[in-house]
Each structure stands twice: as structure tokens, then as C-alpha cells.
Design a protein around this motif. Sequence first.
Motif, PDB file in Angstrom:
ATOM      1  N   PRO A  12       0.847  -1.205   0.000  1.00  0.00           N
ATOM      2  CA  PRO A  12       0.000   0.000   0.000  1.00  0.00           C
ATOM      3  C   PRO A  12       0.876   1.245   0.000  1.00  0.00           C
ATOM      4  O   PRO A  12       1.979   1.245   0.551  1.00  0.00           O
ATOM      5  CB  PRO A  12      -0.803  -0.121   1.296  1.00  0.00           C
ATOM      6  CG  PRO A  12      -0.082  -1.101   2.142  1.00  0.00           C
ATOM      7  CD  PRO A  12       0.718  -1.978   1.222  1.00  0.00           C
ATOM      8  N   PRO A  13       0.398   2.310  -0.619  1.00  0.00           N
ATOM      9  CA  PRO A  13       1.180   3.556  -0.641  1.00  0.00           C
ATOM     10  C   PRO A  13       1.495   4.025   0.779  1.00  0.00           C
ATOM     11  O   PRO A  13       0.635   4.007   1.656  1.00  0.00           O
ATOM     12  CB  PRO A  13       0.255   4.537  -1.357  1.00  0.00           C
ATOM     13  CG  PRO A  13      -0.665   3.671  -2.164  1.00  0.00           C
ATOM     14  CD  PRO A  13      -0.853   2.432  -1.359  1.00  0.00           C
ATOM     15  N   ASP A  14       2.726   4.437   0.987  1.00  0.00           N
ATOM     16  CA  ASP A  14       3.141   4.919   2.302  1.00  0.00           C
ATOM     17  C   ASP A  14       2.880   6.425   2.415  1.00  0.00           C
ATOM     18  O   ASP A  14       2.376   7.057   1.480  1.00  0.00           O
ATOM     19  CB  ASP A  14       4.609   4.582   2.578  1.00  0.00           C
ATOM     20  CG  ASP A  14       5.577   5.213   1.581  1.00  0.00           C
ATOM     21  OD1 ASP A  14       5.169   6.056   0.758  1.00  0.00           O
ATOM     22  OD2 ASP A  14       6.769   4.860   1.644  1.00  0.00           O
ATOM     23  N   ALA A  15       3.221   6.974   3.569  1.00  0.00           N
ATOM     24  CA  ALA A  15       2.991   8.405   3.817  1.00  0.00           C
ATOM     25  C   ALA A  15       3.702   9.271   2.786  1.00  0.00           C
ATOM     26  O   ALA A  15       3.168  10.297   2.352  1.00  0.00           O
ATOM     27  CB  ALA A  15       3.417   8.768   5.242  1.00  0.00           C
ATOM     28  N   ALA A  16       4.890   8.860   2.385  1.00  0.00           N
ATOM     29  CA  ALA A  16       5.653   9.646   1.401  1.00  0.00           C
ATOM     30  C   ALA A  16       4.932   9.697   0.059  1.00  0.00           C
ATOM     31  O   ALA A  16       4.932  10.736  -0.613  1.00  0.00           O
ATOM     32  CB  ALA A  16       7.059   9.064   1.242  1.00  0.00           C
ATOM     33  N   ALA A  17       4.296   8.611  -0.332  1.00  0.00           N
ATOM     34  CA  ALA A  17       3.558   8.588  -1.602  1.00  0.00           C
ATOM     35  C   ALA A  17       2.339   9.504  -1.539  1.00  0.00           C
ATOM     36  O   ALA A  17       2.045  10.238  -2.486  1.00  0.00           O
ATOM     37  CB  ALA A  17       3.135   7.163  -1.939  1.00  0.00           C
ATOM     38  N   ILE A  18       1.636   9.484  -0.398  1.00  0.00           N
ATOM     39  CA  ILE A  18       0.481  10.364  -0.218  1.00  0.00           C
ATOM     40  C   ILE A  18       0.942  11.823  -0.234  1.00  0.00           C
ATOM     41  O   ILE A  18       0.327  12.680  -0.877  1.00  0.00           O
ATOM     42  CB  ILE A  18      -0.255  10.035   1.104  1.00  0.00           C
ATOM     43  CG1 ILE A  18      -0.742   8.585   1.125  1.00  0.00           C
ATOM     44  CG2 ILE A  18      -1.386  11.033   1.364  1.00  0.00           C
ATOM     45  CD1 ILE A  18      -1.780   8.216   0.128  1.00  0.00           C
ATOM     46  N   VAL A  41       1.366  23.976   6.994  1.00  0.00           N
ATOM     47  CA  VAL A  41       2.176  22.768   7.150  1.00  0.00           C
ATOM     48  C   VAL A  41       1.338  21.559   6.723  1.00  0.00           C
ATOM     49  O   VAL A  41       0.184  21.420   7.143  1.00  0.00           O
ATOM     50  CB  VAL A  41       2.628  22.620   8.622  1.00  0.00           C
ATOM     51  CG1 VAL A  41       3.390  21.325   8.830  1.00  0.00           C
ATOM     52  CG2 VAL A  41       3.464  23.814   9.042  1.00  0.00           C
ATOM     53  N   LEU A  42       1.910  20.701   5.910  1.00  0.00           N
ATOM     54  CA  LEU A  42       1.258  19.465   5.485  1.00  0.00           C
ATOM     55  C   LEU A  42       1.774  18.327   6.354  1.00  0.00           C
ATOM     56  O   LEU A  42       2.981  18.125   6.477  1.00  0.00           O
ATOM     57  CB  LEU A  42       1.552  19.182   4.013  1.00  0.00           C
ATOM     58  CG  LEU A  42       1.058  17.843   3.473  1.00  0.00           C
ATOM     59  CD1 LEU A  42      -0.467  17.756   3.543  1.00  0.00           C
ATOM     60  CD2 LEU A  42       1.543  17.639   2.049  1.00  0.00           C
ATOM     61  N   ILE A  43       0.845  17.579   6.951  1.00  0.00           N
ATOM     62  CA  ILE A  43       1.198  16.457   7.813  1.00  0.00           C
ATOM     63  C   ILE A  43       0.423  15.232   7.331  1.00  0.00           C
ATOM     64  O   ILE A  43      -0.808  15.285   7.219  1.00  0.00           O
ATOM     65  CB  ILE A  43       0.842  16.746   9.289  1.00  0.00           C
ATOM     66  CG1 ILE A  43       1.574  17.994   9.772  1.00  0.00           C
ATOM     67  CG2 ILE A  43       1.150  15.536  10.172  1.00  0.00           C
ATOM     68  CD1 ILE A  43       1.047  18.556  11.078  1.00  0.00           C
ATOM     69  N   VAL A  44       1.125  14.156   7.040  1.00  0.00           N
ATOM     70  CA  VAL A  44       0.479  12.902   6.664  1.00  0.00           C
ATOM     71  C   VAL A  44       0.677  11.928   7.814  1.00  0.00           C
ATOM     72  O   VAL A  44       1.808  11.633   8.200  1.00  0.00           O
ATOM     73  CB  VAL A  44       1.054  12.324   5.353  1.00  0.00           C
ATOM     74  CG1 VAL A  44       0.361  11.015   4.994  1.00  0.00           C
ATOM     75  CG2 VAL A  44       0.929  13.335   4.213  1.00  0.00           C
ATOM     76  N   LEU A 106      -6.212   6.855  -6.716  1.00  0.00           N
ATOM     77  CA  LEU A 106      -5.558   7.401  -5.530  1.00  0.00           C
ATOM     78  C   LEU A 106      -5.178   8.867  -5.726  1.00  0.00           C
ATOM     79  O   LEU A 106      -5.393   9.686  -4.835  1.00  0.00           O
ATOM     80  CB  LEU A 106      -4.326   6.573  -5.155  1.00  0.00           C
ATOM     81  CG  LEU A 106      -3.625   7.003  -3.879  1.00  0.00           C
ATOM     82  CD1 LEU A 106      -4.556   6.875  -2.669  1.00  0.00           C
ATOM     83  CD2 LEU A 106      -2.353   6.185  -3.662  1.00  0.00           C
ATOM     84  N   GLN A 107      -4.642   9.199  -6.873  1.00  0.00           N
ATOM     85  CA  GLN A 107      -4.254  10.597  -7.115  1.00  0.00           C
ATOM     86  C   GLN A 107      -5.478  11.509  -7.060  1.00  0.00           C
ATOM     87  O   GLN A 107      -5.444  12.570  -6.434  1.00  0.00           O
ATOM     88  CB  GLN A 107      -3.550  10.737  -8.456  1.00  0.00           C
ATOM     89  CG  GLN A 107      -3.091  12.157  -8.722  1.00  0.00           C
ATOM     90  CD  GLN A 107      -2.192  12.259  -9.931  1.00  0.00           C
ATOM     91  OE1 GLN A 107      -1.706  11.265 -10.446  1.00  0.00           O
ATOM     92  NE2 GLN A 107      -1.965  13.471 -10.374  1.00  0.00           N
ATOM     93  N   ALA A 108      -6.561  11.103  -7.673  1.00  0.00           N
ATOM     94  CA  ALA A 108      -7.784  11.913  -7.661  1.00  0.00           C
ATOM     95  C   ALA A 108      -8.330  12.051  -6.248  1.00  0.00           C
ATOM     96  O   ALA A 108      -8.773  13.133  -5.848  1.00  0.00           O
ATOM     97  CB  ALA A 108      -8.839  11.295  -8.580  1.00  0.00           C
ATOM     98  N   LEU A 109      -8.280  10.971  -5.482  1.00  0.00           N
ATOM     99  CA  LEU A 109      -8.812  11.010  -4.120  1.00  0.00           C
ATOM    100  C   LEU A 109      -7.975  11.908  -3.215  1.00  0.00           C
ATOM    101  O   LEU A 109      -8.510  12.757  -2.496  1.00  0.00           O
ATOM    102  CB  LEU A 109      -8.880   9.592  -3.543  1.00  0.00           C
ATOM    103  CG  LEU A 109      -9.412   9.476  -2.126  1.00  0.00           C
ATOM    104  CD1 LEU A 109     -10.806  10.069  -1.994  1.00  0.00           C
ATOM    105  CD2 LEU A 109      -9.411   8.011  -1.704  1.00  0.00           C
TER     106      LEU A 109
END
Length: 137
Positions: A12-18, A41-44, A106-109
Motif C-alpha cells: 500500500p502507498p506509504d505516507a511519502a507517496a500520499i 504545514v502538510l502532515i500525513v 488514488l491521485q484523484a482522491l
Amino acid sequence: MAALDQPARDLPPDAAAIEEIALATLEGLPREFRDHLGDVVLIVEDLADDETLAALGIEHPLDLTGLYHGRPLGEKSSSESGAPPDRIHLYRRAILDEWIETGVGLQALVSHVMIHEIGHHFGLSDDDMHALEDGVA
């Protein structure tokens, strides 16, 4: 040993991918929006914490994909120095759960959630958020 041989694309995509998708969404915004997001600030994170969920009246952590913490730009004043920076939280596991359930790409979401939270930063209406999203897509 077979599990170790599986390619990374099976994970599954990790935080870095998101985060990468979210940052690409930011880059796709019109300049007049990007120019006013520099301090946000962006936080995943995997999931929202219990305190956040309780404050929002949300029972299950997979029901919250993103959250904006801060005051909309139009409500800020120069006398608010020392306030923590505005933050956009993206919750990876909730996003992945919705991704699987809906079949939306995933990109759209991630872009949809990101633009929704950016919209809160600017104090936009839902219609304005949809228009902004249509302009980025």
C-alpha cells in the motif's frame, strides 16, 4: 522468502507517496492560491488521534480522511503573532480505505481531500472548492 521478493508496487502507498500526490496537487493550483499557502504545514499521518476524533464527533478513525487546523485567511489579523502555523492533516489509512471502497484513483482522491482542506484555509464554499478542484484536474 517469497514475500520478500514481491515488488514494492504490491505494497500500500506509504505516507511519502500520499505526500507526493498532495504536493503535486499544490503545484497544480493557480498561483494566487499557492502564494497564500506558504506557511501551511502538510502532515500525513496514518490515523487521526482520539482527541481529534472526539472533538469532531467522529466515532471511527477511518471516517476522517483529512482535516484543516487553523483559521481561514479572511478571519486572521496581524495581532495573532505567536499562533501555531495552520496545518493540513491527511490520514493515510482512511484515504486508502476510501480508495479501496470507492475505486476512485488514488491521485484523484488525495487531490480531492487536499483541495477540500485548502478550501477551508481560504474559507471557500463547497461550490468554490469543486470549481478549484475542476481547475486542477
